[in-house]
Design a protein around this motif. Sequence first.
Motif, PDB file in Angstrom:
ATOM      1  N   SER A 102     -28.233 -22.339 -43.956  1.00 43.25           N
ATOM      2  CA  SER A 102     -27.880 -21.011 -44.454  1.00 43.25           C
ATOM      3  C   SER A 102     -28.383 -19.972 -43.459  1.00 43.25           C
ATOM      4  CB  SER A 102     -28.497 -20.754 -45.831  1.00 43.25           C
ATOM      5  OG  SER A 102     -27.798 -21.428 -46.855  1.00 43.25           O
ATOM      6  N   PHE A 103     -27.452 -19.239 -42.865  1.00 39.14           N
ATOM      7  CA  PHE A 103     -27.819 -18.167 -41.940  1.00 39.14           C
ATOM      8  C   PHE A 103     -27.936 -16.855 -42.718  1.00 39.14           C
ATOM      9  CE2 PHE A 103     -25.986 -21.337 -39.172  1.00 39.14           C
ATOM     10  CZ  PHE A 103     -26.808 -21.280 -38.052  1.00 39.14           C
ATOM     11  N   ILE A 104     -28.866 -16.016 -42.303  1.00 41.18           N
ATOM     12  CA  ILE A 104     -29.063 -14.738 -42.990  1.00 41.18           C
ATOM     13  C   ILE A 104     -29.013 -13.585 -41.993  1.00 41.18           C
ATOM     14  CG2 ILE A 104     -30.413 -15.736 -44.864  1.00 41.18           C
ATOM     15  CD1 ILE A 104     -32.937 -14.671 -43.475  1.00 41.18           C
ATOM     16  N   LYS A 105     -28.583 -12.442 -42.493  1.00 42.23           N
ATOM     17  CA  LYS A 105     -28.670 -11.176 -41.769  1.00 42.23           C
ATOM     18  C   LYS A 105     -29.733 -10.352 -42.486  1.00 42.23           C
ATOM     19  CE  LYS A 105     -23.649 -11.243 -41.057  1.00 42.23           C
ATOM     20  NZ  LYS A 105     -22.394 -10.491 -41.294  1.00 42.23           N
ATOM     21  N   ALA A 106     -30.847 -10.123 -41.832  1.00 40.78           N
ATOM     22  CA  ALA A 106     -31.959  -9.401 -42.457  1.00 40.78           C
ATOM     23  C   ALA A 106     -32.117  -8.042 -41.793  1.00 40.78           C
ATOM     24  CB  ALA A 106     -33.253 -10.213 -42.327  1.00 40.78           C
ATOM     25  N   TRP A 107     -32.314  -7.013 -42.600  1.00 41.45           N
ATOM     26  CA  TRP A 107     -32.482  -5.676 -42.038  1.00 41.45           C
ATOM     27  C   TRP A 107     -33.513  -4.897 -42.857  1.00 41.45           C
ATOM     28  CZ3 TRP A 107     -28.413  -7.128 -45.059  1.00 41.45           C
ATOM     29  CH2 TRP A 107     -28.116  -6.363 -46.187  1.00 41.45           C
ATOM     30  N   GLY A 108     -34.063  -3.893 -42.228  1.00 40.15           N
ATOM     31  CA  GLY A 108     -35.049  -3.049 -42.882  1.00 40.15           C
ATOM     32  C   GLY A 108     -34.724  -1.588 -42.676  1.00 40.15           C
ATOM     33  N   ASP A 109     -35.154  -0.761 -43.614  1.00 40.04           N
ATOM     34  CA  ASP A 109     -34.925   0.674 -43.486  1.00 40.04           C
ATOM     35  C   ASP A 109     -35.940   1.409 -44.349  1.00 40.04           C
ATOM     36  OD1 ASP A 109     -33.828   2.952 -42.508  1.00 40.04           O
ATOM     37  OD2 ASP A 109     -31.905   2.779 -43.545  1.00 40.04           O
ATOM     38  N   ASP A 110     -36.163   2.679 -44.020  1.00 40.79           N
ATOM     39  CA  ASP A 110     -37.097   3.477 -44.793  1.00 40.79           C
ATOM     40  C   ASP A 110     -36.341   4.226 -45.883  1.00 40.79           C
ATOM     41  OD1 ASP A 110     -36.044   4.835 -42.433  1.00 40.79           O
ATOM     42  OD2 ASP A 110     -37.078   6.603 -43.215  1.00 40.79           O
ATOM     43  N   VAL A 111     -36.895   4.212 -47.075  1.00 38.81           N
ATOM     44  CA  VAL A 111     -36.310   4.891 -48.231  1.00 38.81           C
ATOM     45  C   VAL A 111     -37.420   5.638 -48.950  1.00 38.81           C
ATOM     46  CG1 VAL A 111     -34.511   3.142 -48.517  1.00 38.81           C
ATOM     47  CG2 VAL A 111     -36.662   2.904 -49.746  1.00 38.81           C
ATOM     48  N   SER A 112     -37.022   6.508 -49.881  1.00 40.90           N
ATOM     49  CA  SER A 112     -38.012   7.218 -50.673  1.00 40.90           C
ATOM     50  C   SER A 112     -38.324   6.426 -51.928  1.00 40.90           C
ATOM     51  CB  SER A 112     -37.502   8.610 -51.048  1.00 40.90           C
ATOM     52  OG  SER A 112     -38.441   9.265 -51.875  1.00 40.90           O
ATOM     53  N   GLY A 113     -39.602   6.321 -52.246  1.00 43.15           N
ATOM     54  CA  GLY A 113     -40.001   5.610 -53.449  1.00 43.15           C
ATOM     55  C   GLY A 113     -40.029   6.493 -54.682  1.00 43.15           C
ATOM     56  N   ASN A 114     -39.688   7.783 -54.537  1.00 39.73           N
ATOM     57  CA  ASN A 114     -39.705   8.710 -55.664  1.00 39.73           C
ATOM     58  C   ASN A 114     -38.301   8.999 -56.160  1.00 39.73           C
ATOM     59  OD1 ASN A 114     -42.441   8.883 -55.312  1.00 39.73           O
ATOM     60  ND2 ASN A 114     -42.434  10.935 -54.432  1.00 39.73           N
ATOM     61  N   GLU A 158     -31.887 -19.915 -41.292  1.00 30.29           N
ATOM     62  CA  GLU A 158     -31.984 -19.420 -39.920  1.00 30.29           C
ATOM     63  C   GLU A 158     -31.524 -17.971 -39.853  1.00 30.29           C
ATOM     64  OE1 GLU A 158     -33.123 -20.878 -37.206  1.00 30.29           O
ATOM     65  OE2 GLU A 158     -33.536 -22.835 -38.111  1.00 30.29           O
ATOM     66  N   PRO A 159     -32.303 -17.083 -39.200  1.00 30.61           N
ATOM     67  CA  PRO A 159     -31.836 -15.699 -39.034  1.00 30.61           C
ATOM     68  C   PRO A 159     -30.731 -15.636 -37.978  1.00 30.61           C
ATOM     69  CG  PRO A 159     -33.928 -16.016 -37.906  1.00 30.61           C
ATOM     70  CD  PRO A 159     -33.643 -17.297 -38.625  1.00 30.61           C
ATOM     71  N   LEU A 160     -29.671 -14.927 -38.298  1.00 29.54           N
ATOM     72  CA  LEU A 160     -28.565 -14.772 -37.362  1.00 29.54           C
ATOM     73  C   LEU A 160     -28.681 -13.470 -36.585  1.00 29.54           C
ATOM     74  CD1 LEU A 160     -25.865 -15.987 -36.360  1.00 29.54           C
ATOM     75  CD2 LEU A 160     -24.724 -14.618 -38.130  1.00 29.54           C
ATOM     76  N   VAL A 161     -28.840 -12.367 -37.275  1.00 30.27           N
ATOM     77  CA  VAL A 161     -28.993 -11.052 -36.641  1.00 30.27           C
ATOM     78  C   VAL A 161     -29.977 -10.229 -37.464  1.00 30.27           C
ATOM     79  CG1 VAL A 161     -26.738 -10.954 -35.517  1.00 30.27           C
ATOM     80  CG2 VAL A 161     -26.950 -10.212 -37.883  1.00 30.27           C
ATOM     81  N   PHE A 162     -30.535  -9.197 -36.822  1.00 29.18           N
ATOM     82  CA  PHE A 162     -31.415  -8.236 -37.493  1.00 29.18           C
ATOM     83  C   PHE A 162     -30.849  -6.833 -37.280  1.00 29.18           C
ATOM     84  CE2 PHE A 162     -34.204 -11.841 -36.697  1.00 29.18           C
ATOM     85  CZ  PHE A 162     -34.886 -11.953 -37.905  1.00 29.18           C
ATOM     86  N   PRO A 163     -29.813  -6.465 -38.006  1.00 27.30           N
ATOM     87  CA  PRO A 163     -29.209  -5.130 -37.800  1.00 27.30           C
ATOM     88  C   PRO A 163     -30.141  -4.018 -38.263  1.00 27.30           C
ATOM     89  CG  PRO A 163     -28.234  -6.193 -39.711  1.00 27.30           C
ATOM     90  CD  PRO A 163     -29.133  -7.216 -39.073  1.00 27.30           C
ATOM     91  N   ALA A 164     -30.012  -2.837 -37.643  1.00 22.17           N
ATOM     92  CA  ALA A 164     -30.835  -1.688 -38.036  1.00 22.17           C
ATOM     93  C   ALA A 164     -30.254  -0.442 -37.399  1.00 22.17           C
ATOM     94  CB  ALA A 164     -32.291  -1.885 -37.606  1.00 22.17           C
ATOM     95  N   ASP A 165     -30.619   0.726 -37.940  1.00 23.89           N
ATOM     96  CA  ASP A 165     -30.193   1.974 -37.319  1.00 23.89           C
ATOM     97  C   ASP A 165     -31.081   2.285 -36.117  1.00 23.89           C
ATOM     98  OD1 ASP A 165     -32.569   2.780 -38.448  1.00 23.89           O
ATOM     99  OD2 ASP A 165     -31.644   4.010 -40.008  1.00 23.89           O
ATOM    100  N   ASN A 166     -30.761   3.346 -35.385  1.00 26.98           N
ATOM    101  CA  ASN A 166     -31.480   3.651 -34.143  1.00 26.98           C
ATOM    102  C   ASN A 166     -32.981   3.865 -34.335  1.00 26.98           C
ATOM    103  OD1 ASN A 166     -29.576   3.407 -32.097  1.00 26.98           O
ATOM    104  ND2 ASN A 166     -28.708   5.423 -32.509  1.00 26.98           N
ATOM    105  N   PRO A 167     -33.424   4.663 -35.326  1.00 27.08           N
ATOM    106  CA  PRO A 167     -34.885   4.827 -35.488  1.00 27.08           C
ATOM    107  C   PRO A 167     -35.600   3.508 -35.786  1.00 27.08           C
ATOM    108  CG  PRO A 167     -33.703   6.545 -36.666  1.00 27.08           C
ATOM    109  CD  PRO A 167     -32.677   5.556 -36.228  1.00 27.08           C
TER     110      PRO A 167
END
Length: 500
Positions: free
Chosen positions: A217-229, A300-309
Amino acid sequence: MFILDMLDNMPRLRLSTDHLKLFIWALNELSVPDVPSFKKFRKMQDRLTKLTKIRTSLQRSATGEPFYQNSVPDLLALDWANPEVRPWIEEYPVRTSSISQSFQSGKWVGSIPPETQAPMWADGGKHYYLGELTQLLDGRLFIPQAWFRKFYRGDVFCAGFVVTRHGESLMIETDVLIEANKSCTLAACGECPLPTGIYVGPNPLRETSKGRRMYTSFIKAWGDDVSGNRSKQYNEHTNIYFAHANIPHEKLSQEYFVQFASTSPSAMAIDQFSTLLKETAGWHLAYDCELGEEIMIRIEPLVFPADNPQQSELCSHIGLKGNSWCRKCMLGGTDAERETDEMYHQHFSPSRLRTAVETRAAVIAQLKLAALGVAKDVEDLQTKTGVKDKLAEHWIQILLQRAKQEQQLRLHNRATRDPRLNRRNVPDRAAIVRSIKDAIQEEILDWVIREPQDDYEALSPDSREISRTMRTFFVTENSPSMENDIQTRNSLQFTVITQR
């Protein structure tokens, strides 16, 4: 009860306990049959939670910050067990000239080793693994090298080498790679009459599988900042999500297929990615609802997409507002340099690319300067190189404070400083001060390489030897031979600080 549970788990419409009690009251007033009490409803939800077995574990970042992470193997196992999702999962790479899906991409089909792509194929109860001797219907011996499909969820094909007999020996014809579909394969080793005296060793994965089918199983994992409020006040949290790349894009575009892994107001994305990858290592049990049997999956990780920051942070880059604002190349300069014609024309041609070696060297140089206690020198170097590692920044602030405290004790406090500095008219005073600062720098760098202490104590002897080597590298000139060993990781998390 199903509708109540669905309403209680709407991702964008969270209901309070009072809301649910109101709904239950309204259903009872309308004489709807079989409406559960609120207490019975909560007990049913608790029972369902235990049945799904989605484990949530406490993790810690490289700086010791705690956060909780959902089990990625458990979440992916639900995809294989879900009859609404399982029919869409593609188990094999698809070799086609028309590329529209992840499992058709050049990286998946060509760059990833075949045994990682798909280690085996099953014909009913017969399992065929890569690298084992098999036999075709025409009698030829054959060693499969890759399993694949030519269109989505179609017939399985195999690419491999023909084995010919020459006297008392077998010869693998590696100069010719042939294809065979599933109708050509007769039996796996141990099941077909092979030439007398020939021993065929099984693929080691057979022992691991214990008779189960094995898939990746391949995964695309990404992270981003969000507001917790919920209010307009911004409360930054870093969230980690992933998607099952074996599923077509038209399904992954639906929110239903986006999986939540973890969140934290303090742990960086790279920390959460690190624990995610550690947890997914190895083989995991799952239930295949299509086959009605237990299988094993490898993640297995396939890609780690993310925005520029986010990409800048992961690449140890200072960000888009720095003088060197590009995370991939050395484009940029001071305000005065950016006004020149030469700098203007640089935007229309490739600049010199950043390398892992240079980024690593820049971070180490910042740590060495921080151990001298001068914050301005560190900031100037970060501005000049465009390199600012978020994890290293945590230790840089600690090093600056520790260096200032030691220098205060050993250079400025008359009661505790070096006795030579209490004398008047010392001719080599500057050299003495410099030697003391160098000694403080060496001691602090020797200390930081052993932090956090618990992680250092948990290292193997070989890893501790690497740490001692890195300590020597800290306080000496950069070694070309060591720089050549660094291949891909730009971030200090994978090279110096966290030897976890």
